[in-house]
Design a protein around this motif. Sequence first.
Motif, mmCIF file in Angstrom:
data_model
loop_
_atom_site.group_PDB
_atom_site.id
_atom_site.type_symbol
_atom_site.label_atom_id
_atom_site.label_comp_id
_atom_site.label_asym_id
_atom_site.label_seq_id
_atom_site.Cartn_x
_atom_site.Cartn_y
_atom_site.Cartn_z
ATOM 1 N N ILE A 190 0.860 -1.179 0.000
ATOM 2 C CA ILE A 190 0.000 0.000 0.000
ATOM 3 C C ILE A 190 0.901 1.236 0.000
ATOM 4 C CG2 ILE A 190 -1.860 -1.175 1.250
ATOM 5 C CD1 ILE A 190 -1.023 0.446 3.747
ATOM 6 N N LEU A 191 0.322 2.394 -0.279
ATOM 7 C CA LEU A 191 1.090 3.638 -0.263
ATOM 8 C C LEU A 191 0.309 4.688 0.511
ATOM 9 C CD1 LEU A 191 3.148 5.281 -3.043
ATOM 10 C CD2 LEU A 191 1.368 6.642 -1.889
ATOM 11 N N ALA A 192 1.013 5.394 1.374
ATOM 12 C CA ALA A 192 0.410 6.466 2.153
ATOM 13 C C ALA A 192 1.145 7.767 1.861
ATOM 14 C CB ALA A 192 0.482 6.157 3.647
ATOM 15 N N THR A 193 0.389 8.852 1.727
ATOM 16 C CA THR A 193 1.008 10.139 1.438
ATOM 17 C C THR A 193 0.184 11.279 2.019
ATOM 18 O OG1 THR A 193 1.841 11.602 -0.312
ATOM 19 C CG2 THR A 193 -0.166 10.357 -0.793
ATOM 20 N N SER A 194 0.854 12.355 2.378
ATOM 21 C CA SER A 194 0.174 13.579 2.801
ATOM 22 C C SER A 194 0.307 14.646 1.721
ATOM 23 C CB SER A 194 0.765 14.088 4.121
ATOM 24 O OG SER A 194 2.156 14.329 3.997
ATOM 25 N N TYR A 239 1.874 12.356 -10.016
ATOM 26 C CA TYR A 239 3.027 11.458 -10.119
ATOM 27 C C TYR A 239 2.841 10.232 -9.231
ATOM 28 C CZ TYR A 239 7.852 9.788 -9.488
ATOM 29 O OH TYR A 239 8.988 9.014 -9.414
ATOM 30 N N ILE A 240 2.474 10.455 -7.981
ATOM 31 C CA ILE A 240 2.282 9.345 -7.042
ATOM 32 C C ILE A 240 1.093 8.486 -7.454
ATOM 33 C CG2 ILE A 240 1.659 8.748 -4.673
ATOM 34 C CD1 ILE A 240 3.288 11.117 -3.700
ATOM 35 N N SER A 241 -0.042 9.131 -7.758
ATOM 36 C CA SER A 241 -1.235 8.366 -8.130
ATOM 37 C C SER A 241 -1.015 7.607 -9.432
ATOM 38 C CB SER A 241 -2.442 9.299 -8.259
ATOM 39 O OG SER A 241 -2.223 10.293 -9.238
ATOM 40 N N PHE A 299 -3.509 5.704 0.153
ATOM 41 C CA PHE A 299 -4.234 6.334 1.246
ATOM 42 C C PHE A 299 -3.670 7.734 1.460
ATOM 43 C CE2 PHE A 299 -4.464 1.792 2.023
ATOM 44 C CZ PHE A 299 -5.807 1.598 2.342
ATOM 45 N N VAL A 300 -4.557 8.718 1.592
ATOM 46 C CA VAL A 300 -4.136 10.108 1.765
ATOM 47 C C VAL A 300 -4.346 10.537 3.214
ATOM 48 C CG1 VAL A 300 -4.493 12.504 1.069
ATOM 49 C CG2 VAL A 300 -4.681 10.660 -0.624
ATOM 50 N N PHE A 315 0.386 6.913 10.344
ATOM 51 C CA PHE A 315 -0.764 6.778 9.440
ATOM 52 C C PHE A 315 -0.590 5.558 8.546
ATOM 53 C CE2 PHE A 315 -2.737 7.714 5.300
ATOM 54 C CZ PHE A 315 -4.055 7.916 5.685
ATOM 55 N N ALA A 316 0.605 5.406 7.964
ATOM 56 C CA ALA A 316 0.878 4.254 7.101
ATOM 57 C C ALA A 316 0.781 2.952 7.882
ATOM 58 C CB ALA A 316 2.263 4.391 6.472
ATOM 59 N N TYR A 317 1.307 2.959 9.075
ATOM 60 C CA TYR A 317 1.273 1.777 9.952
ATOM 61 C C TYR A 317 -0.171 1.376 10.242
ATOM 62 C CZ TYR A 317 2.108 -0.972 14.266
ATOM 63 O OH TYR A 317 2.137 -1.944 15.235
ATOM 64 N N ALA A 318 -1.021 2.346 10.525
ATOM 65 C CA ALA A 318 -2.421 2.069 10.863
ATOM 66 C C ALA A 318 -3.207 1.539 9.675
ATOM 67 C CB ALA A 318 -3.074 3.331 11.414
#
Length: 261
Positions: free
Chosen positions: A34-38, A43-45, A56-57, A70-73
């Motif tokens: 999975i990928l998490a970003t703020s 580019y990321i999407s 996940f944003v 956030f990524a861990y959760a």
Amino acid sequence: MKEHTFAICAYKESEYLEECIKSLKNQTVSTNIILATSTPNDYISGLCSKYNIEMFVNNGEHGITQDWNFAYAKADSKYVTIAHQDDVYEPEYVENLLSYIQKVDKPIIFFTDYGELRDGKKVYDNKLLKIKRLMLLPLRRKLFWSSKFVRRRILSLGSPICCPAVTYIKENCPEVVFKSGFRSDEDWEAWEMLSRRKGAFVYCKKPLTLHRIHEDSETSKILGDNARTKEDYVMFCKFWPKFIAKILTKVYGTSEKSNDL
């Protein structure tokens, strides 16, 4: 649901993100990614779409620790590796993870030795890496994996554990692993907290993680404004009287030169 998840923390537009993703896709054992970003952007999407990765944003509080938590959760699996966007994993990382944690009853974290990526080249032998391997020498023996005394003595001299090389066994870790406030030693603080818990720090001496050193990395930016020195002192004070902590902070600071380009 698979047993393991790589949770990538992505920020802005890293030119190394796709290389990181490819290394996770090339694991010898199939795993979740999975990928998490703020900082969501095309580019990321676009990379998430290309490699079929759920994104996940984080619309809440931003920062290194907040993004990692956030990524861990968001990782819905027994074991979670927070993958840093610039770093690379050898194909056997997950295979070794699943093998090693079966050797103990209550693993807290699993982590491997690591090398560095400098100008696209793999580096396994420099002063800093030698010192960290020397510090971790006791944990090459399974006998000491569950010893609070041994791991706390190791951490009292610095942090030889490479953050992206770590996998968290969620059932034996708290819901929130990283505390906010630090910019550099947030991982060392987490290891100190986890070292107090009953269970094992499972160490694999194979260098299965590659940490990239480059001028735009967060580590390089932190070293540039000397933020790390204050945090090092706070960490040493968790193990030593203040006068000893001051001495260790000065000595430990010399290791930072290994991140100069």
